[in-house]
Design an enzyme around this catalytic site. Structure first.
Site, short mmCIF file in Angstrom:
data_model
loop_
_atom_site.label_atom_id
_atom_site.label_comp_id
_atom_site.label_asym_id
_atom_site.label_seq_id
_atom_site.Cartn_x
_atom_site.Cartn_y
_atom_site.Cartn_z
N ASP A 19 -9.02 -0.28 6.43
CA ASP A 19 -8.92 -1.20 7.31
C ASP A 19 -7.58 -1.44 7.94
O ASP A 19 -7.31 -2.16 8.72
CB ASP A 19 -9.27 -2.70 6.69
CG ASP A 19 -11.03 -2.72 6.62
OD1 ASP A 19 -11.61 -2.48 7.58
OD2 ASP A 19 -11.16 -3.08 5.35
N LYS A 56 0.90 -1.24 -0.07
CA LYS A 56 0.03 0.03 0.11
C LYS A 56 0.93 1.33 0.04
O LYS A 56 0.33 2.22 -0.45
CB LYS A 56 -0.80 0.07 1.50
CG LYS A 56 -2.04 -1.05 1.40
CD LYS A 56 -3.06 -0.79 0.43
CE LYS A 56 -4.16 -1.64 0.28
NZ LYS A 56 -5.31 -1.34 -0.39
#
Length: 413
Positions: A139, A90
């Site tokens: 999340d 990410k």
């Protein structure tokens, strides 16, 4: 999502497979797809991210022992556990999108002057960036990347997390100076809350999911992910290409980035592409069955927290609708078993620390290979060569220890 306090014991992993009837392996990667992801935009992302301090390609590991267990010829694992300081792929998406957004906004306010990442890092335009706020829902890993990017490039950051987001992942986000807002609901509820609050406050949403009226920033996020894909291509043995790629789903941004980059790079010679999701969070599977974006039929109560997404990214679906060959769902115990096999060195090399969401592609392969009907349907023959992406390390060490039985530092040692 399911609590990791009492993880399931490994048991028979029963996959559910849906071959995509809309897959078109003869279709060229055309203008509609290149408007979302392209090698030209990849070159720009690579030039930028490759110049960041600390950038090094993550390793591509050969997992010979697990290849033998799966009854295939080769198994390659792209290990993102050491990506920058974040331990997740990410880092390539959220932070890059923050940079692109700030560059555009500063240029609009200071016209005629080219703005570089270094300008933002050293605070040359701090009088502008300090007035800007980026926000996202997460999340865990995406929010951490956005918070890191905001800290590095000099703007404010507010991150929304669902109530089930673990304490360790919350703390990791706050460590980069972001304000954390806990939403009483699921990931998709956090997405809607972030968008609503951003509209009211004049903030900029940096999301890895796209929806009607919000497309530009998610393109940048997905394009950043293609740096990882190109690294893997360049690290493969010169005479070998994978016959299959298994990639975890989520909202679809990751599999679309991998699928799109391979589709444009290799055309009809690209590998068979399998999207893997938790059985309780299967929005891509349900979309494939319906032939249009659909919500998950499950309750999103999965240990694979980073994949606990109920709604599909529209940009991602535009690529996966024809580019993905198969959609596969697995139970949580498949991911836990894969984590433990990597930690034990069952692949034949040194132990690998991998998080519960990051092993879903590998777990999908192992579950599919263990069931003859699914194995045959996917063409996992003894000469198959499979590429998977291990997209995170132990991004929450406490959760990792509960699932694996040992702390990540002990496994790594």
């Amino acid at each position: 999502m399911r609590s990791p306090e009492n993880p399931p014991a490994p048991s028979a992993c029963l996959p559910r497979l849906f071959p995509n009837p809309r897959a078109d392996r003869e279709a060229p990667y055309g203008a509609p797809e290149r408007a979302i992801l392209s090698r030209a935009a990849f070159e720009e992302a690579m030039a930028e991210i490759g110049a960041w301090p600390g950038y090094v390609p993550t390793p591509l590991r050969s997992l010979g022992g697990l290849a033998r267990e799966a009854g295939i010829d080769r198994l390659w694992y792209k290990d993102e556990g050491t990506r920058f300081a974040l331990g997740s792929f990410k880092a390539l998406g959220g932070a890059y999108a923050v940079l692109r957004l700030l560059t555009r906004e500063v240029t609009a306010r200071v016209p005629g002057v080219p703005v570089t990442a270094l300008d933002l890092v050293v605070g040359r335009y701090a009088r502008v960036t300090r007035t800007l706020t980026v926000t996202t829902a997460t999340d865990g890993n995406h929010g951490r990347s956005v918070a890191w990017g905001a800290q590095v490039f000099g703007c404010n950051c507010v991150v929304y997390v669902p109530a089930a987001c673990s304490a360790g992942r919350r703390a990791a986000i706050e460590a980069y100076g972001a304000k954390l807002v806990v939403v009483d609901g699921l990931y998709d509820d956090a997405v809607r809350r972030a968008a609503r609050d951003a509209a009211a406050a004049g903030w900029f949403v940096v999301s890895d999911t796209s929806y009607t009226g919000y497309m530009d920033v998610p393109r940048d996020v997905m394009q950043g992910y293609t740096v990882m894909v190109e690294e893997a291509i360049s690290q493969l043995p010169a005479s070998e290409r994978p016959t299959h790629v298994f990639v975890q789903g989520g909202v679809g941004a990751l599999p679309a980035a991998v699928c799109g980059h391979l589709w444009e790079s290799w055309g009809r010679q690209r590998p068979r592409f399998v999207v893997v999701e938790p059985q309780a969070a299967d929005c891509l599977y349900q979309s494939a069955v319906a032939g249009r974006p659909m919500r998950s039929a499950g309750r999103l109560d999965t240990l694979m927290a980073g994949l606990a997404c109920g709604e599909v990214s529209l940009l991602a679906w535009a690529i996966l609708e024809r580019g993905a060959d198969d959609f596969l769902t697995i139970p949580d115990e498949g991911a836990v078993a894969a984590m433990r096999k990597l930690a034990e060195g069952r692949h034949g090399g040194r132990p690998v620390v991998a998080g519960e969401s990051g092993v879903a592609g590998l777990a999908g392969l192992l579950c599919a290979a263990a069931h003859e009907e699914t194995r045959r349907a996917l063409g996992l023959m003894p000469d198959a060569r499979v590429l998977v992406f291990g997209t995170e390390g132990a991004t929450d060490p406490e959760v990792y220890e509960r699932l694996v039985g040992r702390p990540p530092e002990q496994v790594a040692a």
